[in-house]
Motif scaffolding. Structure first.
Motif, PDB file in Angstrom:
ATOM      1  N   ASP A 281       3.719   6.842  -6.323  1.00 33.55           N
ATOM      2  CA  ASP A 281       3.161   6.154  -7.472  1.00 33.55           C
ATOM      3  C   ASP A 281       4.237   6.067  -8.549  1.00 33.55           C
ATOM      4  OD1 ASP A 281       3.303   8.648  -8.703  1.00 33.55           O
ATOM      5  OD2 ASP A 281       1.176   9.064  -8.489  1.00 33.55           O
ATOM      6  N   VAL A 282       3.841   5.709  -9.746  1.00 36.86           N
ATOM      7  CA  VAL A 282       4.792   5.447 -10.821  1.00 36.86           C
ATOM      8  C   VAL A 282       5.530   6.709 -11.262  1.00 36.86           C
ATOM      9  CG1 VAL A 282       3.152   5.812 -12.698  1.00 36.86           C
ATOM     10  CG2 VAL A 282       5.029   4.194 -13.012  1.00 36.86           C
ATOM     11  N   ASN A 283       5.071   7.888 -10.876  1.00 35.63           N
ATOM     12  CA  ASN A 283       5.703   9.131 -11.303  1.00 35.63           C
ATOM     13  C   ASN A 283       6.839   9.584 -10.384  1.00 35.63           C
ATOM     14  OD1 ASN A 283       3.991   9.631 -13.610  1.00 35.63           O
ATOM     15  ND2 ASN A 283       2.360  10.113 -12.163  1.00 35.63           N
ATOM     16  N   TYR A 284       7.060   8.896  -9.283  1.00 33.31           N
ATOM     17  CA  TYR A 284       8.136   9.273  -8.366  1.00 33.31           C
ATOM     18  C   TYR A 284       9.473   8.703  -8.855  1.00 33.31           C
ATOM     19  CZ  TYR A 284       5.245  11.267  -4.643  1.00 33.31           C
ATOM     20  OH  TYR A 284       4.416  12.066  -3.905  1.00 33.31           O
ATOM     21  N   MET A 285      10.514   9.523  -8.786  1.00 28.27           N
ATOM     22  CA  MET A 285      11.835   9.091  -9.229  1.00 28.27           C
ATOM     23  C   MET A 285      12.402   7.989  -8.337  1.00 28.27           C
ATOM     24  SD  MET A 285      13.491  12.824 -10.180  1.00 28.27           S
ATOM     25  CE  MET A 285      15.026  12.095 -10.754  1.00 28.27           C
ATOM     26  N   ASP A 286      12.041   8.016  -7.039  1.00 27.59           N
ATOM     27  CA  ASP A 286      12.607   7.064  -6.080  1.00 27.59           C
ATOM     28  C   ASP A 286      11.658   5.913  -5.766  1.00 27.59           C
ATOM     29  OD1 ASP A 286      10.685   8.435  -4.705  1.00 27.59           O
ATOM     30  OD2 ASP A 286      11.958   9.069  -3.045  1.00 27.59           O
ATOM     31  N   ARG A 287      10.687   5.666  -6.631  1.00 30.61           N
ATOM     32  CA  ARG A 287       9.630   4.688  -6.343  1.00 30.61           C
ATOM     33  C   ARG A 287      10.163   3.278  -6.094  1.00 30.61           C
ATOM     34  NH1 ARG A 287       9.689   5.874 -11.746  1.00 30.61           N
ATOM     35  NH2 ARG A 287       9.882   4.130 -13.205  1.00 30.61           N
ATOM     36  N   LYS A 288      11.304   2.923  -6.700  1.00 30.67           N
ATOM     37  CA  LYS A 288      11.813   1.552  -6.580  1.00 30.67           C
ATOM     38  C   LYS A 288      12.305   1.228  -5.172  1.00 30.67           C
ATOM     39  CE  LYS A 288      13.082   0.927 -11.422  1.00 30.67           C
ATOM     40  NZ  LYS A 288      14.132   0.470 -12.373  1.00 30.67           N
ATOM     41  N   TYR A 289      12.511   2.249  -4.340  1.00 34.60           N
ATOM     42  CA  TYR A 289      12.955   2.010  -2.967  1.00 34.60           C
ATOM     43  C   TYR A 289      11.792   1.745  -2.019  1.00 34.60           C
ATOM     44  CZ  TYR A 289      17.161   4.222  -4.851  1.00 34.60           C
ATOM     45  OH  TYR A 289      18.264   4.539  -5.618  1.00 34.60           O
ATOM     46  N   TYR A 290      10.568   1.875  -2.521  1.00 32.17           N
ATOM     47  CA  TYR A 290       9.402   1.785  -1.646  1.00 32.17           C
ATOM     48  C   TYR A 290       8.347   0.835  -2.222  1.00 32.17           C
ATOM     49  CZ  TYR A 290      11.653   5.920   0.249  1.00 32.17           C
ATOM     50  OH  TYR A 290      12.573   6.788   0.787  1.00 32.17           O
ATOM     51  N   LYS A 291       8.788  -0.349  -2.600  1.00 31.68           N
ATOM     52  CA  LYS A 291       7.860  -1.346  -3.141  1.00 31.68           C
ATOM     53  C   LYS A 291       7.317  -2.232  -2.017  1.00 31.68           C
ATOM     54  CE  LYS A 291      10.867  -2.750  -6.290  1.00 31.68           C
ATOM     55  NZ  LYS A 291      11.457  -3.469  -7.424  1.00 31.68           N
TER      56      LYS A 291
ATOM     57  N   TRP B  31       5.735  -7.880   2.486  1.00 26.45           N
ATOM     58  CA  TRP B  31       7.194  -7.805   2.546  1.00 26.45           C
ATOM     59  C   TRP B  31       7.705  -6.773   1.552  1.00 26.45           C
ATOM     60  CZ3 TRP B  31       9.886  -9.666  -1.903  1.00 26.45           C
ATOM     61  CH2 TRP B  31       9.101 -10.386  -2.791  1.00 26.45           C
ATOM     62  N   THR B  32       8.966  -6.413   1.683  1.00 28.67           N
ATOM     63  CA  THR B  32       9.600  -5.480   0.775  1.00 28.67           C
ATOM     64  C   THR B  32      10.994  -5.994   0.437  1.00 28.67           C
ATOM     65  OG1 THR B  32      10.215  -3.157   0.423  1.00 28.67           O
ATOM     66  CG2 THR B  32      10.567  -4.061   2.613  1.00 28.67           C
TER      67      THR B  32
ATOM     68  N   ASN C  74      14.051   1.227   3.761  1.00 29.40           N
ATOM     69  CA  ASN C  74      12.833   1.939   4.182  1.00 29.40           C
ATOM     70  C   ASN C  74      12.330   1.521   5.564  1.00 29.40           C
ATOM     71  OD1 ASN C  74      11.264  -0.514   3.764  1.00 29.40           O
ATOM     72  ND2 ASN C  74      11.317  -0.052   1.575  1.00 29.40           N
ATOM     73  N   ASN C  75      13.040   0.586   6.211  1.00 34.94           N
ATOM     74  CA  ASN C  75      12.719   0.151   7.585  1.00 34.94           C
ATOM     75  C   ASN C  75      11.252  -0.277   7.717  1.00 34.94           C
ATOM     76  OD1 ASN C  75      13.563  -0.479  10.153  1.00 34.94           O
ATOM     77  ND2 ASN C  75      13.279   1.569  10.981  1.00 34.94           N
ATOM     78  N   PHE C  76      10.783  -1.062   6.774  1.00 43.27           N
ATOM     79  CA  PHE C  76       9.394  -1.522   6.730  1.00 43.27           C
ATOM     80  C   PHE C  76       9.084  -2.457   7.891  1.00 43.27           C
ATOM     81  CE2 PHE C  76       6.682  -5.104   5.492  1.00 43.27           C
ATOM     82  CZ  PHE C  76       5.480  -4.453   5.246  1.00 43.27           C
ATOM     83  N   LYS C  77       7.910  -2.261   8.501  1.00 44.56           N
ATOM     84  CA  LYS C  77       7.438  -3.145   9.576  1.00 44.56           C
ATOM     85  C   LYS C  77       5.933  -3.349   9.433  1.00 44.56           C
ATOM     86  CE  LYS C  77      10.996  -1.759  12.893  1.00 44.56           C
ATOM     87  NZ  LYS C  77      11.275  -1.106  14.212  1.00 44.56           N
ATOM     88  N   ILE C  78       5.477  -4.560   9.760  1.00 40.95           N
ATOM     89  CA  ILE C  78       4.051  -4.876   9.710  1.00 40.95           C
ATOM     90  C   ILE C  78       3.390  -4.459  11.011  1.00 40.95           C
ATOM     91  CG2 ILE C  78       2.357  -6.742   9.524  1.00 40.95           C
ATOM     92  CD1 ILE C  78       4.376  -8.277   7.837  1.00 40.95           C
ATOM     93  N   LEU C  79       2.209  -3.874  10.917  1.00 47.40           N
ATOM     94  CA  LEU C  79       1.435  -3.484  12.091  1.00 47.40           C
ATOM     95  C   LEU C  79       0.168  -4.320  12.167  1.00 47.40           C
ATOM     96  CD1 LEU C  79       1.648   0.434  11.794  1.00 47.40           C
ATOM     97  CD2 LEU C  79       3.138  -1.098  13.103  1.00 47.40           C
TER      98      LEU C  79
END
Length: 354
Positions: free
Chosen positions: A227-237, A260-261, A269-274
């Motif tokens: 969520d917004v409180n994570y320091m690395d949140r911008k890598y997981y949008k 999409w990301t 983050n190696n995002f894939k749709i399932l």
């Protein structure tokens, strides 16, 4: 003796009558200029602004003149940017160690504001028009909602001005937390969205997933439990676009979502749709959404909008434990109920925000 008593009583009555006045006609307080900007539990004012691509949206900020009597003269109220107060707010709320949580000063490309607002004689309220262009200049750079933005304003004071400022806390200053909204943004219930870590039987779950505006048809979530409180949140949008394309031929209720990301691939983050469902892929479904509307049976002026997102995706967490990629699978539904009070003409106010 009686005559003397009568004379004294008469003199006292005369004195009382001559000293009385209609005190309610006089100003009981001071006529002081202030903003009408109610704060939330974070000390800022939530300011909801409709995202309008390529266009301008005007937000009217009320400016008040206090007092028990009517304003008798035309006044020119001077307004300025107040970055110092924003700096103090960030330091007191978050401190130096959590700078990633700081509120950012809203860049000038996203708004325009007059330096003064006129308050006519006979009026005790004026509206300060603030024009927002949340898509950026020429709609080339939408506001990045992975950060939080404040437009900090203050009413200026000077002996040459024909008004006095109300210096009480939260009256002279307005810290406007700019929150763009579209038809799909808001807080979604996450009780039916399951988050699985590879090789783990039990799943994680978040009670609420907040959706932020990206553009008119697209919202942004954070992947997994972030969520917004994570320091690395911008890598997981995770961006979710609402298309008008039916999921299947003849299906009017279910429409496709495009996921999409901006940080995918093996280096990200190696995002894939399932696909959704069990068995063969031909029986599974792509991510989709449904929208159902209806009026409240008891309060017919209250309109309910039910939005349900069905989706599945996988991603890898590569920042929590560098060198050790943790694989996650996310599947299920997110749902949101948006309530609109149709008796209120202003759209940002008729939505009952949670």
């Amino acid at each position: 003796m009686n005559n003397i008593c009568k004379l004294l009583i008469g003199m006292m009555a005369a004195v009382c009558c001559t000293s009385c006045n209609n005190e309610w006609e006089d100003e009981q307080f001071k006529q002081l200029a202030s903003f009408k900007a109610e704060i939330n539990n974070e000390g800022v004012t939530s300011t909801y602004v409709r995202y309008k691509p390529g266009g301008v949206v005007t937000y009217q900020l009320p400016v008040l003149l206090s007092g028990s009597t009517m304003n008798t003269q035309a006044r020119t109220i001077h307004v300025a940017l107040d970055k110092d107060t924003l700096d103090v707010l960030n330091q007191e709320r978050f401190g130096e160690r959590r700078r990633e949580l700081f509120y950012h000063l809203l860049d000038q490309q996203y708004y325009s504001i007059p330096e003064t607002v006129e308050m006519p004689a006979g009026e005790s309220e004026a509206l300060l028009p603030i024009d927002f262009t949340l898509g950026g200049q020429n709609n080339a750079k939408p506001l990045d909602m992975s950060d939080k933005y404040i437009l900090p304003l203050t009413i200026q004071d000077d002996p040459s001005y024909n008004y006095q400022v109300n210096n009480r806390l939260h009256y002279r200053k307005a810290l406007l937390n700019i929150i763009p909204f579209n038809d799909y943004s808001g807080s979604y219930d996450g009780s039916l969205l399951k988050i699985f870590l590879e090789n783990q039987k039990d799943n994680f779950m978040l009670a609420t997933h907040k959706a932020y505006v990206y553009d008119e048809k697209t919202i942004m979530f954070y992947m997994g439990v972030r969520d917004v409180n994570y320091m690395d949140r911008k890598y997981y949008k995770l961006y979710v676009e609402f298309t008008d394309e039916p999921l299947n031929e003849g299906s009017e209720l279910k429409k496709k979502l495009r996921l999409w990301t901006d940080n995918g691939g093996e280096d990200g983050n190696n995002f894939k749709i399932l696909l959704l469902g069990e068995g063969d892929d031909k029986f599974k479904e792509a991510p989709y959404y449904t929208i159902v509307e209806g009026n409240d049976p008891v309060k017919p002026y209250l309109k309910h909008i039910y939005i349900t997102l069905s989706m599945g995706y996988s991603f890898e967490d590569y920042t929590l434990s560098p060198g050790n990629r943790m694989k996650y699978r996310v599947e299920g539904t997110l749902s949101m109920q948006r309530d609109l009070n149709t008796l209120i003409p202003d759209e940002d106010q008729q939505i009952e925000w949670n």
